[in-house]
Enzyme design. Structure first.
Site, PDB file in Angstrom:
ATOM      1  CG  ASN A  19      -6.060  -4.824  -9.373  1.00 47.36           C
ATOM      2  OD1 ASN A  19      -4.836  -4.879  -9.366  1.00 47.36           O
ATOM      3  ND2 ASN A  19      -6.705  -3.700  -9.601  1.00 47.36           N
ATOM      4  NE  ARG A  30      16.035  -7.622  -2.022  1.00 47.91           N
ATOM      5  CZ  ARG A  30      16.375  -8.716  -1.326  1.00 47.91           C
ATOM      6  NH1 ARG A  30      15.614  -9.117  -0.312  1.00 47.91           N
ATOM      7  NH2 ARG A  30      17.462  -9.410  -1.634  1.00 47.91           N
ATOM      8  CG  HIS A  55      -5.226   1.409 -11.592  1.00 48.35           C
ATOM      9  ND1 HIS A  55      -6.414   1.852 -11.056  1.00 48.35           N
ATOM     10  CD2 HIS A  55      -4.572   2.527 -11.981  1.00 48.35           C
ATOM     11  CE1 HIS A  55      -6.468   3.168 -11.114  1.00 48.35           C
ATOM     12  NE2 HIS A  55      -5.344   3.600 -11.667  1.00 48.35           N
ATOM     13  CG  HIS A  62       1.034  -0.640  -8.353  1.00 46.12           C
ATOM     14  ND1 HIS A  62       0.453  -0.342  -9.559  1.00 46.12           N
ATOM     15  CD2 HIS A  62       0.436   0.145  -7.420  1.00 46.12           C
ATOM     16  CE1 HIS A  62      -0.477   0.596  -9.373  1.00 46.12           C
ATOM     17  NE2 HIS A  62      -0.504   0.914  -8.095  1.00 46.12           N
ATOM     18  CD  GLU A  86      -8.746  -0.803 -11.989  1.00 48.65           C
ATOM     19  OE1 GLU A  86      -9.905  -1.235 -12.165  1.00 48.65           O
ATOM     20  OE2 GLU A  86      -8.237  -0.652 -10.865  1.00 48.65           O
ATOM     21  CB  THR A 116      -6.078   3.393  -3.471  1.00 51.17           C
ATOM     22  OG1 THR A 116      -6.922   2.430  -4.104  1.00 51.17           O
ATOM     23  CG2 THR A 116      -6.815   4.018  -2.294  1.00 51.17           C
ATOM     24  CG  HIS A 207     -11.856   0.899  -3.908  1.00 42.79           C
ATOM     25  ND1 HIS A 207     -11.532   1.122  -2.588  1.00 42.79           N
ATOM     26  CD2 HIS A 207     -10.843   1.437  -4.623  1.00 42.79           C
ATOM     27  CE1 HIS A 207     -10.394   1.782  -2.518  1.00 42.79           C
ATOM     28  NE2 HIS A 207      -9.944   1.973  -3.753  1.00 42.79           N
ATOM     29  CG  ASP A 208     -11.536  -0.940   0.431  1.00 45.97           C
ATOM     30  OD1 ASP A 208     -10.461  -1.304  -0.076  1.00 45.97           O
ATOM     31  OD2 ASP A 208     -11.643   0.104   1.099  1.00 45.97           O
ATOM     32  N   GLY A 230      -8.551  -6.855  -5.696  1.00 45.08           N
ATOM     33  CA  GLY A 230      -7.107  -6.985  -5.651  1.00 45.08           C
ATOM     34  C   GLY A 230      -6.537  -7.031  -4.254  1.00 45.08           C
ATOM     35  CG  HIS A 231      -5.526  -4.224  -0.311  1.00 40.13           C
ATOM     36  ND1 HIS A 231      -4.267  -3.660  -0.237  1.00 40.13           N
ATOM     37  CD2 HIS A 231      -5.878  -4.512   0.965  1.00 40.13           C
ATOM     38  CE1 HIS A 231      -3.884  -3.597   1.025  1.00 40.13           C
ATOM     39  NE2 HIS A 231      -4.846  -4.110   1.781  1.00 40.13           N
TER      40      HIS A 231
END
Length: 258
Positions: A19, A30, A55, A62, A86, A116, A207-208, A230-231
């Site tokens: 992700n 920026r 997503h 984002h 998603e 999220t 997720h996480d 992703g994160h």
């Protein structure tokens, strides 16, 4: 090969879909176009990732609609990889699905203001609004995955709706990892996975998930075909670089099947 049923990883293991939302989040601070979302996705694919996930949210905080289209063009050069869009199908997701026909659409019940995703669909309460959207995706040849809490009894409803897969929301497991509740949480997810497989659903998770907890999850939960990360992955890449980070996640997956 039918994209509605085909797993991503060609060796039968769980596939890794990266992700790239957080790359876009940093870029958007920026007006310089860096870091490049396209370059991040391409580098991850070159390192062995089997898919790319985005997503896009209505406020484009984002991933932007232009990114979604540009990534679709990039992935045309990667026929072995999959594209997963998603989001909430009652917001901006379906217009992109109709335009691009990605391999997979993951329906997530998030609100516009949510930072999220934090819960799955409530079935059968949400059946009425989901049913026509799932049917439309299937007519377009797009696989549908429903973002779900690990609730075994809900899996039958997801299958009756016509979903192809469910994505198990894994934050409760991640929060418990390494603590006294880890075993109990893994049992919940294993039971939900078994219920999904029993009614013919494919199985995703996300997720996480990270390098510390991914292997334990895959060892305990049967039949996971894809994880989207992703994160944690982007955070790891700030220290290790995209290439080594993706390879390390792939090694985690490999260890789970050893």
């Amino acid at each position: 090969m039918n994209p509605l049923i085909a797993p991503l990883a060609h060796d039968g293991r769980c596939a890794l879909s990266v992700n790239v939302n957080k790359v876009a989040l940093l870029r958007n601070t920026r007006a310089l176009g860096i870091p490049s979302v396209l370059k991040a996705a391409e580098t991850c694919l070159l390192a062995g990732a089997q898919g790319i996930t985005v997503h896009p949210r209505p406020d484009e905080r984002h991933i932007r609609a232009s990114d979604v289209h540009e990534l679709a063009a990039l992935l045309k050069g990667w026929p072995q990889a999959e594209y997963n869009l998603e989001g909430n199908p009652t917001h901006n997701l379906m217009a992109l699905v109709r335009a691009l026909r990605p391999h997979q659409a993951t329906f997530v019940p998030d609100s516009v203001e949510q930072a999220t995703s934090d819960h799955g669909w409530d079935l059968p309460r949400d059946n009425e609004r989901l049913a026509p959207l799932i049917a439309e995706c299937r007519q377009l040849g797009v696989r549908v995955s429903l973002f779900m809490d690990p609730t075994p009894e809900a899996m039958r409803h997801a299958a009756l709706l016509g979903a192809d897969r469910v994505e198990l929301y894994t934050e409760p497991y991640a929060a418990a990892h390494g603590g006294p509740q880890q075993v109990e949480q893994l049992q919940r997810y294993a039971q939900a996975a078994q219920a999904a497989l029993a009614v013919g659903l494919g199985l995703n998770a996300g997720h996480d998930l990270n390098r510390a907890n991914l292997c334990d999850f895959l060892r305990a939960v049967p039949g996971v075909q894809e994880v989207s990360i992703g994160h944690a992955l982007v955070a790891d890449a700030l220290e290790l670089g995209y290439t080594e980070t993706v390879r390390d996640y792939l090694r985690c997956i490999q260890r789970a099947y050893a």
